[in-house]
Design a protein around this motif. Structure first.
Motif, PDB file in Angstrom:
ATOM      1  N   GLN A  98       0.822  -1.205   0.000  1.00 52.91           N
ATOM      2  CA  GLN A  98       0.000   0.000   0.000  1.00 52.91           C
ATOM      3  C   GLN A  98       0.859   1.260   0.000  1.00 52.91           C
ATOM      4  O   GLN A  98       0.536   2.240  -0.672  1.00 52.91           O
ATOM      5  N   ALA A  99       1.955   1.238   0.745  1.00 50.89           N
ATOM      6  CA  ALA A  99       2.853   2.394   0.781  1.00 50.89           C
ATOM      7  C   ALA A  99       3.483   2.627  -0.584  1.00 50.89           C
ATOM      8  O   ALA A  99       3.615   3.779  -1.034  1.00 50.89           O
ATOM      9  N   ILE A 100       3.860   1.549  -1.260  1.00 44.43           N
ATOM     10  CA  ILE A 100       4.456   1.683  -2.590  1.00 44.43           C
ATOM     11  C   ILE A 100       3.430   2.193  -3.586  1.00 44.43           C
ATOM     12  O   ILE A 100       3.727   3.066  -4.430  1.00 44.43           O
ATOM     13  N   GLU A 101       2.197   1.680  -3.503  1.00 44.98           N
ATOM     14  CA  GLU A 101       1.147   2.152  -4.400  1.00 44.98           C
ATOM     15  C   GLU A 101       0.877   3.646  -4.176  1.00 44.98           C
ATOM     16  O   GLU A 101       0.640   4.393  -5.132  1.00 44.98           O
ATOM     17  N   ALA A 102       0.924   4.083  -2.927  1.00 45.36           N
ATOM     18  CA  ALA A 102       0.723   5.504  -2.644  1.00 45.36           C
ATOM     19  C   ALA A 102       1.828   6.352  -3.262  1.00 45.36           C
ATOM     20  O   ALA A 102       1.571   7.448  -3.778  1.00 45.36           O
ATOM     21  N   GLU A 103       3.061   5.852  -3.228  1.00 46.72           N
ATOM     22  CA  GLU A 103       4.165   6.591  -3.854  1.00 46.72           C
ATOM     23  C   GLU A 103       4.003   6.643  -5.369  1.00 46.72           C
ATOM     24  O   GLU A 103       4.304   7.662  -5.996  1.00 46.72           O
ATOM     25  N   ILE A 104       3.529   5.553  -5.954  1.00 46.54           N
ATOM     26  CA  ILE A 104       3.270   5.551  -7.396  1.00 46.54           C
ATOM     27  C   ILE A 104       2.220   6.608  -7.736  1.00 46.54           C
ATOM     28  O   ILE A 104       2.340   7.331  -8.727  1.00 46.54           O
ATOM     29  N   GLU A 105       1.208   6.729  -6.887  1.00 46.78           N
ATOM     30  CA  GLU A 105       0.175   7.740  -7.105  1.00 46.78           C
ATOM     31  C   GLU A 105       0.764   9.147  -6.986  1.00 46.78           C
ATOM     32  O   GLU A 105       0.406  10.052  -7.761  1.00 46.78           O
ATOM     33  N   ASN A 106       1.683   9.344  -6.032  1.00 49.92           N
ATOM     34  CA  ASN A 106       2.345  10.648  -5.923  1.00 49.92           C
ATOM     35  C   ASN A 106       3.113  10.985  -7.194  1.00 49.92           C
ATOM     36  O   ASN A 106       3.126  12.134  -7.645  1.00 49.92           O
ATOM     37  N   LEU A 107       3.762   9.981  -7.774  1.00 47.60           N
ATOM     38  CA  LEU A 107       4.505  10.204  -9.012  1.00 47.60           C
ATOM     39  C   LEU A 107       3.562  10.508 -10.172  1.00 47.60           C
ATOM     40  O   LEU A 107       3.886  11.317 -11.045  1.00 47.60           O
ATOM     41  N   ARG A 108       2.398   9.875 -10.171  1.00 48.81           N
ATOM     42  CA  ARG A 108       1.407  10.181 -11.217  1.00 48.81           C
ATOM     43  C   ARG A 108       0.963  11.639 -11.109  1.00 48.81           C
ATOM     44  O   ARG A 108       0.835  12.335 -12.122  1.00 48.81           O
ATOM     45  N   HIS A 109       0.720  12.092  -9.886  1.00 47.94           N
ATOM     46  CA  HIS A 109       0.315  13.494  -9.696  1.00 47.94           C
ATOM     47  C   HIS A 109       1.419  14.442 -10.154  1.00 47.94           C
ATOM     48  O   HIS A 109       1.143  15.488 -10.757  1.00 47.94           O
ATOM     49  N   LEU A 110       2.675  14.077  -9.873  1.00 52.04           N
ATOM     50  CA  LEU A 110       3.789  14.911 -10.313  1.00 52.04           C
ATOM     51  C   LEU A 110       3.857  14.956 -11.838  1.00 52.04           C
ATOM     52  O   LEU A 110       4.079  16.024 -12.428  1.00 52.04           O
ATOM     53  N   ALA A 111       3.653  13.815 -12.481  1.00 50.00           N
ATOM     54  CA  ALA A 111       3.658  13.784 -13.948  1.00 50.00           C
ATOM     55  C   ALA A 111       2.557  14.673 -14.516  1.00 50.00           C
ATOM     56  O   ALA A 111       2.768  15.385 -15.513  1.00 50.00           O
ATOM     57  N   GLU A 112       1.388  14.650 -13.887  1.00 51.21           N
ATOM     58  CA  GLU A 112       0.289  15.513 -14.335  1.00 51.21           C
ATOM     59  C   GLU A 112       0.662  16.985 -14.188  1.00 51.21           C
ATOM     60  O   GLU A 112       0.401  17.802 -15.077  1.00 51.21           O
ATOM     61  N   ALA A 113       1.287  17.321 -13.075  1.00 51.72           N
ATOM     62  CA  ALA A 113       1.673  18.718 -12.852  1.00 51.72           C
ATOM     63  C   ALA A 113       2.697  19.181 -13.874  1.00 51.72           C
ATOM     64  O   ALA A 113       2.691  20.342 -14.303  1.00 51.72           O
ATOM     65  N   LEU A 114       3.583  18.277 -14.292  1.00 51.69           N
ATOM     66  CA  LEU A 114       4.641  18.638 -15.231  1.00 51.69           C
ATOM     67  C   LEU A 114       4.156  18.692 -16.674  1.00 51.69           C
ATOM     68  O   LEU A 114       4.948  18.957 -17.582  1.00 51.69           O
ATOM     69  N   ALA A 115       2.850  18.448 -16.884  1.00 52.45           N
ATOM     70  CA  ALA A 115       2.296  18.651 -18.223  1.00 52.45           C
ATOM     71  C   ALA A 115       2.466  20.104 -18.648  1.00 52.45           C
ATOM     72  O   ALA A 115       2.545  20.416 -19.841  1.00 52.45           O
ATOM     73  N   GLY A 166       4.967  10.335   0.760  1.00 48.92           N
ATOM     74  CA  GLY A 166       4.153   9.220   1.204  1.00 48.92           C
ATOM     75  C   GLY A 166       4.123   9.170   2.725  1.00 48.92           C
ATOM     76  O   GLY A 166       5.138   9.418   3.379  1.00 48.92           O
ATOM     77  N   THR A 167       2.970   8.838   3.265  1.00 49.51           N
ATOM     78  CA  THR A 167       2.803   8.839   4.720  1.00 49.51           C
ATOM     79  C   THR A 167       2.339   7.484   5.249  1.00 49.51           C
ATOM     80  O   THR A 167       1.897   7.385   6.393  1.00 49.51           O
ATOM     81  N   GLY A 168       2.453   6.436   4.437  1.00 48.98           N
ATOM     82  CA  GLY A 168       1.930   5.144   4.835  1.00 48.98           C
ATOM     83  C   GLY A 168       2.826   4.342   5.751  1.00 48.98           C
ATOM     84  O   GLY A 168       2.381   3.353   6.344  1.00 48.98           O
ATOM     85  N   LEU A 169       4.072   4.732   5.897  1.00 49.22           N
ATOM     86  CA  LEU A 169       5.011   4.027   6.756  1.00 49.22           C
ATOM     87  C   LEU A 169       5.324   4.879   7.990  1.00 49.22           C
ATOM     88  O   LEU A 169       4.881   6.020   8.095  1.00 49.22           O
ATOM     89  N   VAL A 170       6.114   4.324   8.899  1.00 46.61           N
ATOM     90  CA  VAL A 170       6.448   5.061  10.115  1.00 46.61           C
ATOM     91  C   VAL A 170       7.126   6.388   9.766  1.00 46.61           C
ATOM     92  O   VAL A 170       6.839   7.429  10.357  1.00 46.61           O
ATOM     93  N   PHE A 171       8.035   6.357   8.791  1.00 46.87           N
ATOM     94  CA  PHE A 171       8.713   7.575   8.333  1.00 46.87           C
ATOM     95  C   PHE A 171       8.262   7.877   6.909  1.00 46.87           C
ATOM     96  O   PHE A 171       8.124   6.970   6.078  1.00 46.87           O
TER      97      PHE A 171
END
Length: 280
Positions: free
Chosen positions: A96-113, A232-237
């Motif tokens: 789940q933490a990795i999937e959340a990071e992938i989603e963050n990268l998708r948002h970054l890609a959208e912003a860089l349009a 990402g905020t899904g892990l302890v750090f």
């Protein structure tokens, strides 16, 4: 879908121009991170997502000019996709933490349009002699990584990754040496001395370019150009893949404005080969 047409971008535009409290900024940040799902969440679900109370969500909607959260949600449904984004079932918190990071990268890609903000930052960074790069505590690694690579193509990069009473002195020294821009990496939890250092940099006449976890981060009011990249905020750090990648994108944009960058890299490679610096 362009960056300006994405759900996250439309939410960002909705929040711009409003003076939000820290709790409200937290709600806004959570909504941007889950932009495709938010129109289908109840106020209680959004409160749980943001880690705030349900009345805080209601006050947030009113602060944006709506009669309440139902009115805000109706508005979001009018400008949102037809339904929430389907996500694969994940079996454990690590996935789940990795999937959340992938989603963050998708948002970054959208912003860089829209690449102009990054291109503008690249021009500013390339022109500053010296170039101070600030990052404390959680953001120190991001600043160090940027400064390490930037030093291979920029003639004078000054890493500011330690706080204390000398931090403002080092900013003043960079200004005296001719600096025009300060690059800051700012990640949660945001140290007070970073906010103070950026305020000082602005007073000293520097243009502040900031990579932060959110457009609503405390450093925003002291930044001339803020480039958001969620953590990402899904892990302890917290995890910071998107801010790291955005830093590399800024390096690319800076290199595009440094005519000697390629020659310097080739020179370094030649010297590294002579010294046997790297194991092949």
């Amino acid at each position: 879908m362009s960056g300006t047409d994405s759900p996250a971008a439309r939410l960002q535009a909705l929040f711009e121009g409003h003076r939000l409290t820290p709790t409200q900024r937290r709600i806004a940040h959570s909504m941007v991170r889950r932009a495709a799902d938010v129109p289908f969440l109840s106020s209680v679900e959004l409160a749980e997502l943001a880690g705030v109370s349900q009345p805080s969500v209601t006050r947030f909607a009113v602060a944006l000019g709506f009669d309440g959260y139902p009115a805000l949600r109706r508005h979001l449904r009018e400008v949102a996709p037809a339904g929430p984004v389907a996500r694969p079932a994940l079996s454990n918190e690590y996935q789940q933490a990795i999937e959340a990071e992938i989603e963050n990268l998708r948002h970054l890609a959208e912003a860089l349009a829209d690449p102009e903000p990054v291109r503008k930052a690249g021009r500013l960074l390339a022109a500053s002699r010296p170039l101070p790069v600030l990052g404390l505590r959680a953001a120190a690694a991001q600043a160090h990584g940027f400064a390490y690579f930037a030093g291979k193509v920029h003639p004078d990069v000054r890493l500011l990754n330690e706080g204390g009473t000398m931090l403002q002195d080092r900013i003043d020294g960079a200004v005296r040496a001719g600096a025009s821009v300060l690059l800051c990496f700012a990640l949660p939890r945001h140290p007070r001395e970073v906010v103070d250092a950026l305020a000082h940099a602005k007073e000293a006449g520097l243009t502040v370019v900031t990579v932060a976890d959110s457009a609503f981060a405390p450093v925003a009011k002291h930044s001339d150009l803020l480039l958001p990249a969620a953590v990402g905020t899904g892990l302890v750090f917290d995890t910071a893949c998107a801010p790291m990648l955005l830093g590399r994108v800024l390096l690319e944009a800076m290199c595009d404005n440094l005519p000697d960058a390629q020659a310097w890299l080739e020179e370094f490679d030649g010297k590294a080969a002579e010294r046997g610096l790297f194991v092949e």
